[in-house]
Write a protein that holds these residues in place. Sequence first.
Motif, PDB file in Angstrom:
ATOM      1  N   TYR A  76       0.837  -1.195   0.000  1.00  0.00           N
ATOM      2  CA  TYR A  76       0.000   0.000   0.000  1.00  0.00           C
ATOM      3  C   TYR A  76       0.872   1.245   0.000  1.00  0.00           C
ATOM      4  CZ  TYR A  76       1.008  -0.356   5.005  1.00  0.00           C
ATOM      5  OH  TYR A  76       1.633  -0.469   6.217  1.00  0.00           O
ATOM      6  N   TYR A  77       0.224   2.381  -0.256  1.00  0.00           N
ATOM      7  CA  TYR A  77       0.879   3.686  -0.206  1.00  0.00           C
ATOM      8  C   TYR A  77       0.364   4.461   1.002  1.00  0.00           C
ATOM      9  CZ  TYR A  77       2.660   3.457  -5.028  1.00  0.00           C
ATOM     10  OH  TYR A  77       3.336   3.130  -6.169  1.00  0.00           O
ATOM     11  N   VAL A  78       1.230   5.342   1.517  1.00  0.00           N
ATOM     12  CA  VAL A  78       0.824   6.268   2.570  1.00  0.00           C
ATOM     13  C   VAL A  78       1.224   7.661   2.103  1.00  0.00           C
ATOM     14  CG1 VAL A  78       1.096   6.960   4.975  1.00  0.00           C
ATOM     15  CG2 VAL A  78       1.183   4.534   4.366  1.00  0.00           C
ATOM     16  N   LEU A  79       0.236   8.550   1.982  1.00  0.00           N
ATOM     17  CA  LEU A  79       0.468   9.932   1.576  1.00  0.00           C
ATOM     18  C   LEU A  79       0.461  10.799   2.830  1.00  0.00           C
ATOM     19  CD1 LEU A  79       0.838  11.903  -0.757  1.00  0.00           C
ATOM     20  CD2 LEU A  79      -1.649  12.049  -0.942  1.00  0.00           C
ATOM     21  N   ILE A  80       1.568  11.503   3.053  1.00  0.00           N
ATOM     22  CA  ILE A  80       1.743  12.290   4.273  1.00  0.00           C
ATOM     23  C   ILE A  80       1.824  13.765   3.915  1.00  0.00           C
ATOM     24  CG2 ILE A  80       3.174  12.650   6.313  1.00  0.00           C
ATOM     25  CD1 ILE A  80       4.283   9.793   5.817  1.00  0.00           C
ATOM     26  N   ALA A  81       0.958  14.572   4.526  1.00  0.00           N
ATOM     27  CA  ALA A  81       0.941  16.015   4.279  1.00  0.00           C
ATOM     28  C   ALA A  81       0.102  16.684   5.358  1.00  0.00           C
ATOM     29  CB  ALA A  81       0.370  16.326   2.898  1.00  0.00           C
ATOM     30  N   ASP A  82       0.226  18.000   5.448  1.00  0.00           N
ATOM     31  CA  ASP A  82      -0.643  18.790   6.317  1.00  0.00           C
ATOM     32  C   ASP A  82      -1.861  19.168   5.474  1.00  0.00           C
ATOM     33  OD1 ASP A  82      -1.968  20.572   7.909  1.00  0.00           O
ATOM     34  OD2 ASP A  82      -0.247  21.861   8.281  1.00  0.00           O
ATOM     35  N   PHE A  83      -2.921  18.378   5.560  1.00  0.00           N
ATOM     36  CA  PHE A  83      -4.076  18.555   4.683  1.00  0.00           C
ATOM     37  C   PHE A  83      -4.929  19.765   5.042  1.00  0.00           C
ATOM     38  CE2 PHE A  83      -3.017  14.024   4.169  1.00  0.00           C
ATOM     39  CZ  PHE A  83      -2.759  14.043   2.817  1.00  0.00           C
ATOM     40  N   SER A  84      -4.643  20.418   6.155  1.00  0.00           N
ATOM     41  CA  SER A  84      -5.352  21.664   6.470  1.00  0.00           C
ATOM     42  C   SER A  84      -4.697  22.849   5.766  1.00  0.00           C
ATOM     43  CB  SER A  84      -5.362  21.885   7.985  1.00  0.00           C
ATOM     44  OG  SER A  84      -4.042  22.043   8.474  1.00  0.00           O
ATOM     45  N   LYS A  86      -3.451  25.039   2.593  1.00  0.00           N
ATOM     46  CA  LYS A  86      -3.954  25.266   1.234  1.00  0.00           C
ATOM     47  C   LYS A  86      -3.039  24.662   0.181  1.00  0.00           C
ATOM     48  CE  LYS A  86      -6.439  29.510   2.291  1.00  0.00           C
ATOM     49  NZ  LYS A  86      -6.532  30.950   2.055  1.00  0.00           N
ATOM     50  N   GLU A  87      -1.738  24.611   0.457  1.00  0.00           N
ATOM     51  CA  GLU A  87      -0.784  24.065  -0.505  1.00  0.00           C
ATOM     52  C   GLU A  87      -0.932  22.557  -0.685  1.00  0.00           C
ATOM     53  OE1 GLU A  87       3.153  25.291   0.525  1.00  0.00           O
ATOM     54  OE2 GLU A  87       2.592  27.396   0.629  1.00  0.00           O
ATOM     55  N   SER A  88      -1.671  21.896   0.203  1.00  0.00           N
ATOM     56  CA  SER A  88      -1.842  20.445   0.125  1.00  0.00           C
ATOM     57  C   SER A  88      -3.038  20.031  -0.721  1.00  0.00           C
ATOM     58  CB  SER A  88      -1.972  19.862   1.535  1.00  0.00           C
ATOM     59  OG  SER A  88      -0.781  20.083   2.246  1.00  0.00           O
ATOM     60  N   VAL A  89      -3.785  20.988  -1.247  1.00  0.00           N
ATOM     61  CA  VAL A  89      -4.961  20.665  -2.059  1.00  0.00           C
ATOM     62  C   VAL A  89      -4.550  19.837  -3.276  1.00  0.00           C
ATOM     63  CG1 VAL A  89      -6.819  21.627  -3.475  1.00  0.00           C
ATOM     64  CG2 VAL A  89      -6.277  22.654  -1.267  1.00  0.00           C
ATOM     65  N   TYR A  90      -3.449  20.215  -3.908  1.00  0.00           N
ATOM     66  CA  TYR A  90      -2.982  19.524  -5.113  1.00  0.00           C
ATOM     67  C   TYR A  90      -2.607  18.073  -4.807  1.00  0.00           C
ATOM     68  CZ  TYR A  90      -0.148  18.321  -9.180  1.00  0.00           C
ATOM     69  OH  TYR A  90       0.369  17.693 -10.283  1.00  0.00           O
ATOM     70  N   VAL A  91      -1.816  17.873  -3.777  1.00  0.00           N
ATOM     71  CA  VAL A  91      -1.387  16.507  -3.461  1.00  0.00           C
ATOM     72  C   VAL A  91      -2.570  15.670  -2.956  1.00  0.00           C
ATOM     73  CG1 VAL A  91      -0.642  16.819  -1.051  1.00  0.00           C
ATOM     74  CG2 VAL A  91       0.545  15.199  -2.498  1.00  0.00           C
ATOM     75  N   ASN A  92      -3.506  16.292  -2.287  1.00  0.00           N
ATOM     76  CA  ASN A  92      -4.714  15.588  -1.847  1.00  0.00           C
ATOM     77  C   ASN A  92      -5.534  15.142  -3.057  1.00  0.00           C
ATOM     78  OD1 ASN A  92      -6.633  14.514  -0.142  1.00  0.00           O
ATOM     79  ND2 ASN A  92      -7.560  16.479   0.359  1.00  0.00           N
ATOM     80  N   SER A  93      -5.639  16.007  -4.080  1.00  0.00           N
ATOM     81  CA  SER A  93      -6.378  15.635  -5.295  1.00  0.00           C
ATOM     82  C   SER A  93      -5.645  14.524  -6.047  1.00  0.00           C
ATOM     83  CB  SER A  93      -6.618  16.844  -6.193  1.00  0.00           C
ATOM     84  OG  SER A  93      -5.403  17.349  -6.680  1.00  0.00           O
ATOM     85  N   GLY A 138       7.283  18.244   4.494  1.00  0.00           N
ATOM     86  CA  GLY A 138       6.557  18.497   3.248  1.00  0.00           C
ATOM     87  C   GLY A 138       5.779  17.262   2.806  1.00  0.00           C
ATOM     88  N   HIS A 139       5.315  17.311   1.592  1.00  0.00           N
ATOM     89  CA  HIS A 139       4.492  16.237   1.035  1.00  0.00           C
ATOM     90  C   HIS A 139       5.365  15.016   0.766  1.00  0.00           C
ATOM     91  CE1 HIS A 139       1.912  19.762  -0.555  1.00  0.00           C
ATOM     92  NE2 HIS A 139       1.747  19.568   0.726  1.00  0.00           N
TER      93      HIS A 139
END
Length: 165
Positions: A76-84, A86-93, A138-139
């Motif tokens: 599996y993959y684990v995506l780590i970021a501060d999703f709160s 605004k700069e994380s919107v791209y990586v979340n998408s 970071g992401h």
Amino acid sequence: MNKKNKNVTSEMDIKGLIIIVCVLVVIAVVAYLLTVGAQKLGWFDEGYYKPEVPEAVISYDNINAGTIFNRKDKEYYVLIADFSDKESVYVNSLGSLYKEKEDSLPLYFVDTGDNINSSIVGSESKNAQDIKGLKVNGHTLIKISNGKNVKFVTGDENIKKELGL
């Protein structure tokens, strides 16, 4: 002797009656004070609605940092970021798009904006095989296979490439 017993009995009855009356008065005063307090809080105003508690939602995609290396999936993959952030919107998408792919591996999200996950945030990213040595800045995308870290990717464009998007 009989008169004395009657006097004692009648005194006890009077004392009992006084105690009962006092208890009833205390109960009435407490009820009055509660009613006045509720009225001041607006509980009896027209249009008052009891605040609704939202239904609890369990997300199996959002995990805590402590469980990164021990998910039940083989790979599996684990995506780590501060999703709160605004700069994380791209990586979340990117993560959402990847999950829609037909042959995708399971993808979990770790939000470093949540205090419980702050232990993995560092000034520099540091690849590790366990949670104690892992640090991200970071992401970050980690690929886990059989509980082992097999790939450690940082940066949005590198994450996009790794996810095949």
